[in-house]
Design a protein around this motif. Structure first.
Motif, mmCIF file in Angstrom:
data_model
loop_
_atom_site.group_PDB
_atom_site.id
_atom_site.type_symbol
_atom_site.label_atom_id
_atom_site.label_comp_id
_atom_site.label_asym_id
_atom_site.label_seq_id
_atom_site.Cartn_x
_atom_site.Cartn_y
_atom_site.Cartn_z
ATOM 1 N N TYR A 130 0.815 -1.165 -0.126
ATOM 2 C CA TYR A 130 -0.290 0.102 -0.045
ATOM 3 C C TYR A 130 0.915 1.173 -0.081
ATOM 4 C CZ TYR A 130 -3.384 3.186 2.042
ATOM 5 O OH TYR A 130 -3.999 4.628 1.965
ATOM 6 N N VAL A 131 0.771 2.068 -0.899
ATOM 7 C CA VAL A 131 1.355 3.442 -1.218
ATOM 8 C C VAL A 131 0.569 4.649 -1.128
ATOM 9 C CG1 VAL A 131 3.331 4.550 -2.487
ATOM 10 C CG2 VAL A 131 2.952 2.123 -2.637
ATOM 11 N N SER A 132 0.890 5.246 -0.032
ATOM 12 C CA SER A 132 0.167 6.652 0.145
ATOM 13 C C SER A 132 0.902 7.634 0.967
ATOM 14 C CB SER A 132 -1.230 6.284 1.001
ATOM 15 O OG SER A 132 -1.796 7.868 1.231
ATOM 16 N N LEU A 133 1.284 8.892 0.685
ATOM 17 C CA LEU A 133 1.757 9.850 1.284
ATOM 18 C C LEU A 133 1.008 10.984 1.961
ATOM 19 C CD1 LEU A 133 4.913 10.345 -1.408
ATOM 20 C CD2 LEU A 133 4.868 8.848 0.505
ATOM 21 N N GLY A 134 -0.291 10.479 2.330
ATOM 22 C CA GLY A 134 -1.024 11.228 2.971
ATOM 23 C C GLY A 134 -1.578 12.421 2.310
ATOM 24 N N SER A 135 -2.268 13.397 3.118
ATOM 25 C CA SER A 135 -3.256 14.489 2.677
ATOM 26 C C SER A 135 -2.299 15.823 2.654
ATOM 27 C CB SER A 135 -4.274 14.619 3.766
ATOM 28 O OG SER A 135 -4.002 14.948 5.092
ATOM 29 N N VAL A 136 -1.249 15.784 2.697
ATOM 30 C CA VAL A 136 -0.534 17.314 2.852
ATOM 31 C C VAL A 136 0.878 16.950 1.981
ATOM 32 C CG1 VAL A 136 0.830 18.768 4.312
ATOM 33 C CG2 VAL A 136 -1.371 17.684 5.285
ATOM 34 N N ASN A 180 3.911 16.927 -0.702
ATOM 35 C CA ASN A 180 3.815 17.097 -2.186
ATOM 36 C C ASN A 180 5.096 16.645 -2.788
ATOM 37 O OD1 ASN A 180 1.089 18.176 -2.785
ATOM 38 N ND2 ASN A 180 1.911 20.207 -1.880
ATOM 39 N N ILE A 181 5.020 16.119 -3.744
ATOM 40 C CA ILE A 181 6.313 15.716 -4.550
ATOM 41 C C ILE A 181 6.589 16.254 -5.941
ATOM 42 C CG2 ILE A 181 6.550 13.566 -3.069
ATOM 43 C CD1 ILE A 181 5.421 12.090 -5.477
ATOM 44 N N THR A 182 7.873 16.233 -6.251
ATOM 45 C CA THR A 182 8.191 16.623 -7.593
ATOM 46 C C THR A 182 7.826 15.462 -8.558
ATOM 47 O OG1 THR A 182 10.463 15.913 -7.522
ATOM 48 C CG2 THR A 182 9.933 18.040 -6.782
ATOM 49 N N LYS A 183 7.705 15.927 -9.959
ATOM 50 C CA LYS A 183 7.392 15.198 -11.048
ATOM 51 C C LYS A 183 8.564 14.032 -11.050
ATOM 52 C CE LYS A 183 5.214 18.711 -13.828
ATOM 53 N NZ LYS A 183 5.194 19.337 -15.116
ATOM 54 N N SER A 219 -0.914 16.160 -5.624
ATOM 55 C CA SER A 219 0.065 15.852 -4.811
ATOM 56 C C SER A 219 1.415 16.120 -5.512
ATOM 57 C CB SER A 219 -0.162 14.466 -4.251
ATOM 58 O OG SER A 219 -0.223 13.711 -5.207
ATOM 59 N N VAL A 220 1.383 16.050 -6.879
ATOM 60 C CA VAL A 220 2.649 16.015 -7.709
ATOM 61 C C VAL A 220 2.719 17.535 -8.202
ATOM 62 C CG1 VAL A 220 3.839 15.060 -9.513
ATOM 63 C CG2 VAL A 220 2.453 13.568 -8.353
ATOM 64 N N LEU A 221 3.609 18.058 -7.888
ATOM 65 C CA LEU A 221 3.848 19.520 -8.099
ATOM 66 C C LEU A 221 3.797 19.933 -9.696
ATOM 67 C CD1 LEU A 221 6.769 20.409 -5.672
ATOM 68 C CD2 LEU A 221 4.434 21.158 -5.331
ATOM 69 N N GLY A 222 2.945 20.915 -10.080
ATOM 70 C CA GLY A 222 2.698 21.059 -11.663
ATOM 71 C C GLY A 222 1.758 20.127 -12.183
ATOM 72 N N SER A 223 1.305 19.097 -11.372
ATOM 73 C CA SER A 223 0.392 17.945 -11.953
ATOM 74 C C SER A 223 -0.992 17.862 -11.583
ATOM 75 C CB SER A 223 1.225 16.731 -12.238
ATOM 76 O OG SER A 223 0.519 15.849 -12.709
ATOM 77 N N GLU A 224 -1.826 17.891 -12.261
ATOM 78 C CA GLU A 224 -3.236 17.490 -11.832
ATOM 79 C C GLU A 224 -3.429 16.223 -11.111
ATOM 80 O OE1 GLU A 224 -5.899 19.439 -11.085
ATOM 81 O OE2 GLU A 224 -4.388 21.104 -11.827
#
Length: 254
Positions: free
Chosen positions: A71-77, A79-82, A107-112
């Protein structure tokens, strides 16, 4: 302000933070009440979620083997780069392990969402895993098919993982997550620490270690012991229930 308070309440328990709780009592010289893991008393519901939960992931998990899914989840806050996003994607693909990946919109900076995937990469990911925008995390971690958790190590996620006996791969983003991750890897020894290592091969290596290698088996054994200890804390006579009773008496005395 803390020094002038009438007491400190921690969403934790003696079984996971005995030394830290003792130190807090000595430093602040006020009563300390460790009443967690709080979600054990009030399980989360879909109505309390920050985002709409994708319940189809539970049906997908029903069709997987026991302890076979990461299971992979970095939570609700966090953000990571592309670049970091694509490194995670390629490592999940190359690990050849089943996975459920929560990709929160924005959650991905610059991406929807998932438009960064090439057609070939997306096809490769879909062969082994499922990607959703949000999940009912407590139910996912409690599912028999889940055998590991790639997490940012927010305290709620860390406690939820311990309570369900799911070992962790730690990718903390900042703040208290850094300390929580160190507890997971170095103190409790129930996970693998990858702070600052969102790069090709590192996640893949950690995934294989946790899911299929002998070290992962040893980590899982330690996690099962910790799970049982924390589970006892919220039962009759357990440290958390005793702390709640002490807290209630303390409030009445004010």
């Amino acid at each position: 302000m803390t020094m002038r308070s009438s007491g400190l309440i921690f969403i934790s328990c003696e079984e996971v933070e005995k030394d830290s709780l003792t130190l807090s009592k000595d430093i602040f010289n006020v009563p300390v009440f460790a009443i967690g893991p709080f979600h054990s008393y009030f399980p989360a519901s879909s109505s309390s979620s920050l985002y709409k939960q994708d319940e189809t992931c539970l049906h997908w998990l029903d069709n997987q083997e026991d302890k076979s899914v990461l299971y992979v989840s970095l939570g609700s806050v966090v953000n990571i780069t592309k670049t970091e996003f694509l490194e995670i994607a390629w490592d999940l693909s190359n690990s050849k392990q089943r996975f459920l990946w929560v990709v929160r919109p924005g959650s991905v900076l610059g991406s929807e969402w998932n438009e960064l995937f090439s057609e070939g990469l997306l096809r490769s990911l879909e062969e082994k895993g499922k990607i959703v925008k949000w999940s009912p995390q407590q139910e996912v971690l409690a599912h028999r098919a889940v055998g590991g958790f790639v997490t940012h190590n927010g305290w709620n996620s860390t406690l939820e993982s311990i309570c369900e006996g799911v070992p962790m791969i730690c990718l903390p983003g900042g703040g208290d997550q850094m300390v929580n991750a160190r507890f997971v890897s170095d103190v409790w020894r129930v996970g693998i620490h990858l702070e600052g290592k969102i790069e090709r091969k590192e996640i893949e290596k950690a995934v294989r270690m946790l899911m299929v290698e002998s070290e992962g088996k040893r980590i899982r054994e330690r996690m099962n012991v910790l799970k049982d200890e924390v589970g006892r804390s919220v039962k009759d006579g357990g440290s958390s229930l005793r702390s709640i009773e002490t807290l209630m008496n303390h409030i009445r005395s004010l």
